[in-house]
Design a protein around this motif. Structure first.
Motif, short mmCIF file in Angstrom:
data_model
loop_
_atom_site.label_atom_id
_atom_site.label_comp_id
_atom_site.label_asym_id
_atom_site.label_seq_id
_atom_site.Cartn_x
_atom_site.Cartn_y
_atom_site.Cartn_z
N MET A 297 0.81 -1.22 0.00
CA MET A 297 0.00 0.00 0.00
C MET A 297 0.84 1.27 0.00
N THR A 298 1.97 1.24 0.70
CA THR A 298 2.76 2.47 0.87
C THR A 298 4.16 2.37 0.29
N GLY A 299 4.47 1.24 -0.36
CA GLY A 299 5.83 1.00 -0.84
C GLY A 299 6.34 2.03 -1.81
N ASN A 300 5.45 2.65 -2.59
CA ASN A 300 5.90 3.65 -3.56
C ASN A 300 6.43 4.91 -2.89
N LYS A 301 6.03 5.12 -1.63
CA LYS A 301 6.56 6.26 -0.88
C LYS A 301 7.94 5.92 -0.33
N PHE A 302 8.12 4.66 0.12
CA PHE A 302 9.41 4.23 0.64
C PHE A 302 10.40 3.99 -0.49
N MET A 303 9.94 3.33 -1.55
CA MET A 303 10.81 3.01 -2.68
C MET A 303 10.49 3.95 -3.84
N ARG A 304 10.88 5.18 -3.65
CA ARG A 304 10.65 6.18 -4.69
C ARG A 304 11.50 5.86 -5.92
N GLU A 305 10.93 6.08 -7.07
CA GLU A 305 11.60 5.68 -8.31
C GLU A 305 12.39 6.84 -8.89
N TYR A 306 13.65 6.58 -9.23
CA TYR A 306 14.51 7.56 -9.87
C TYR A 306 15.00 6.99 -11.19
N PRO A 307 14.99 7.77 -12.25
CA PRO A 307 15.42 7.24 -13.54
C PRO A 307 16.89 6.83 -13.52
N TYR A 308 17.20 5.78 -14.24
CA TYR A 308 18.58 5.30 -14.33
C TYR A 308 19.29 5.97 -15.50
N HIS A 309 20.54 6.32 -15.29
CA HIS A 309 21.46 6.64 -16.38
C HIS A 309 22.86 6.28 -15.92
N ASP A 310 23.75 6.02 -16.86
CA ASP A 310 25.10 5.62 -16.50
C ASP A 310 25.77 6.70 -15.64
#
Length: 403
Positions: A297-310
């Motif tokens: 339910m709340t994982g997207n707040k804990f595991m915030r997504e950041y775009p990958y780049h080298d």
């Protein structure tokens, strides 16, 4: 760019790290292996590290060698004690037989420690609740702090006895030393709280305790490095500006042979280090209800997504390279020869990689065989579904390596 590359060191040529000469400048970064069910070395753990050693890295890092039972993130992790030494010797001998060096990551998990699994009290700068363990960490007393410093020195001595070539002191990710550095977590009003100078006392004290221990017992044969947060990625946490000041102090103290630059908080924002996809569903599946439901339910707040780049930590790391003269290890998005060469042209002495080697332990040999053509691409997709496997048996779910 071509002239810069010509002037930069070759990442695959031998290089010195303190008293060591590594066969190249590539280090396998510490990643908990989940291969020590009784907190001791297993053949499975040896095979895990033998694979990247045979695959061409200059040095592999064993994680996580806690300095005390209560300093582990989980009860199956190795903690440094005489009983562990025979197995650690087998491990270091196996890595040396493949031509690589081997480092032990030592540290105290602090508020990240799982007190329930460890069956030992966790420590933090202040009383702190760990939702994974469902336990409170106690506020560390002055006696606790002194014990932690002594435990780091003891762990370093045992690393020498076990044949390690280096120790990496964990000062990042809001583990104990990092939690003391954080103005968000460290709300103490004594000599270890308030100003950055006070908050940095534990980190600096630990490093110098380790340096004194290895100078005495290692006779200068073992390198000392540390992993330091450049930023927590959390409002109110460690900032780049404060981390730069801490790094200058660590450099001036003279206890380190190199500094590995990292970021993110295991407590609040782990994806700030990893970047790429956030495997919330897979992470939740590791745990039992009700924690599983809470993560879903709340994982997207804990595991915030950041775009990958080298080389995604390079922007902040450049600030440290500009301010410091000590050797620096660039971590984060190092997956191919191009990103390695970029690190060399930017003035970094070493590169560290984790997920790319988890996907392909022989990646460095493949890159070496390719020369400087930059045609070898990593099999890592940055899906981060390897992250939840650290609770059971760390592996790449895409390639199956090292299985």
């Amino acid at each position: 760019m071509a002239s810069d590359l010509a002037a930069a060191p070759d990442v695959l040529e031998p290089a010195t790290l303190g008293p060591l000469t590594l066969r190249n400048r590539v280090i396998k970064a510490a990643t908990f292996e989940a291969r020590t069910p009784h907190a001791l070395v297993t053949d499975d753990l040896i095979d895990y590290h033998r694979a990247p050693a045979a695959g061409g890295v200059g040095m592999t890092t064993v994680a996580y060698c806690a300095v005390s039972p209560g300093g582990r993130t989980g009860g199956e992790q190795i903690w440094m004690r005489p009983e562990a030494v025979p197995g650690l010797r087998r491990l270091t001998e196996a890595i040396h037989a493949e031509g690589a060096a081997v480092s032990a990551q030592i540290g105290h998990a602090g508020p990240v420690a799982d007190a329930r699994s460890n069956k030992a009290k966790a420590l933090a700068p202040v009383r702190f609740f760990n939702p994974i363990a469902m336990r409170f960490a106690k506020k560390a007393t002055r006696a606790d702090i002194d014990d932690v410093m002594a435990a780091h020195a003891n762990a370093a001595r045992l690393a020498v006895d076990s044949g390690f070539d280096a120790v990496e002191i964990h000062l990042g990710h809001n583990y104990l030393a990092s939690a003391f550095l954080s103005p968000l977590i460290n709300r103490r009003s004594d000599e270890f709280g308030g100003s950055l100078q006070n908050r940095a006392k534990l980190a600096r004290g630990v490093v110098m305790a380790v340096r004194r221990a290895v100078e005495k017992d290692g006779a200068g044969r073992i390198a000392v490095t540390a992993k330091l947060n450049m930023a927590d990625g959390i409002r109110g946490g460690i900032t780049v500006e404060e981390a730069l000041t801490t790094a200058r102090w660590l450099q001036d103290d003279g206890g380190l042979d190199a500094l590995e630059l990292t970021a993110g908080s295991s407590l609040v924002n782990p994806m700030y280090l990893f970047r790429g996809d956030a495997p919330v569903k897979e992470f939740a599946a590791v745990f039992k209800p009700p924690l599983r439901w809470g993560i879903r339910m709340t994982g997207n707040k804990f595991m915030r997504e950041y775009p990958y780049h080298d080389a995604y930590l390079l922007r902040d790391a450049r600030l440290f390279r500009a301010e410091l003269s000590m050797p620096l290890i660039l971590l984060g998005g190092i997956t191919n020869r191009e990103s390695m060469d970029l690190a060399m042209t930017e003035g970094f002495e070493f590169v560290a990689m984790a997920r790319a080697l988890l996907a392909e332990p022989d990646l460095i040999n493949r890159i070496a065989a390719d020369g400087t053509r930059h045609s070898v691409k990593s099999a890592c997709t940055h899906c981060n579904r390897c992250m939840p496997t650290i609770y059971r048996h760390t592996h790449c779910v895409v390639t199956g390596a090292p299985g």
